[in-house]
Design a protein around this motif. Structure first.
Motif: not given
Ligand SMILES: [Zn+2]
Length: 209
Positions: A3, A29, A33, A36
């Motif tokens: 992250c 990502h 996620c 994020c």
């Molecule tokens: Zn992340």
């Protein structure tokens, strides 16, 4: 990707500084996620609200950005917007002009307020010892030799002697006797608008030194 790296890439992404590969990695990502993804959405929103005007790489606002800015200005103006729907929608369809107009209006009204407050006699110059001030009249007597500029605001200037420089009279009157000799420019500023430009150019030139 972890992250921390993703957050770094997000900032570069918002600055348009990511390569295609890095964008793809970031997207990978973000897709996996939630934290994020939320963070990027927040950053994009903040960027849209605050970043764009100050960003020198994008000096010209897009129509959407400037209408967002206009909308924020309109929101912060405490008049009753609903009753002024016609005006507000005109503002929305002419965002750039409206932003400029609000800016000029704010500038101009603050200068105008200064103009109205400013009614005391003010004399400035580099050689005031040669000058006689009485009431609202500033006199350069015959035989006197003022070295440098002389500025008289809100009063009468009577010149009988010599001035080695410019004489500027702001909202007042100037009398030059036949014995007067002014080597520089003679300027009389009467209108609020002239005065406004005089003050603006004066503050700009004083910033330059
Ligand atoms: Zn992340």
């Amino acid at each position: 990707m972890n992250c921390n790296v993703a957050v770094m890439l997000m900032h570069d992404y918002l600055d348009d500084e990511l390569s295609r590969d890095e964008q793809a990695e970031l997207k990978l990502h973000i897709d996996s996620c939630v934290a994020c993804r939320t963070r990027l959405e927040q950053l994009e929103r903040t960027e849209a609200l605050t970043g764009t005007m100050m960003d020198k790489r994008r000096p010209v606002m897009t129509a959407e950005q400037s209408s967002a800015l206009t909308a924020r200005i309109m929101d912060s103006v405490p008049f009753k917007r609903r009753r002024r729907a016609g005006f507000a929608s005109w503002v929305r369809s002419h965002p750039a002009i409206s932003v400029a107009a609000v800016f000029v209006l704010v500038m101009f009204s603050s200068f105008l307020a200064m103009w109205q407050q400013d009614s005391e006699l003010t004399v400035s110059g580099s050689d005031l010892a040669q000058v006689v001030i009485s009431g609202d009249t500033v006199t350069v007597p015959e035989g006197a030799h003022v070295k440098g500029d002389l500025v008289v605001e809100n009063g009468k200037a009577n010149v009988y002697g010599e001035v080695d420089g410019d004489v500027t009279v702001i909202s007042g009157s100037l009398y030059q006797a036949s014995t007067a000799h002014i080597s520089g420019e003679v300027k009389q500023i009467d209108q609020a608008l002239d005065w406004f430009w005089y003050k603006v150019s004066h503050s700009i030139s004083s910033l330059a030194y």
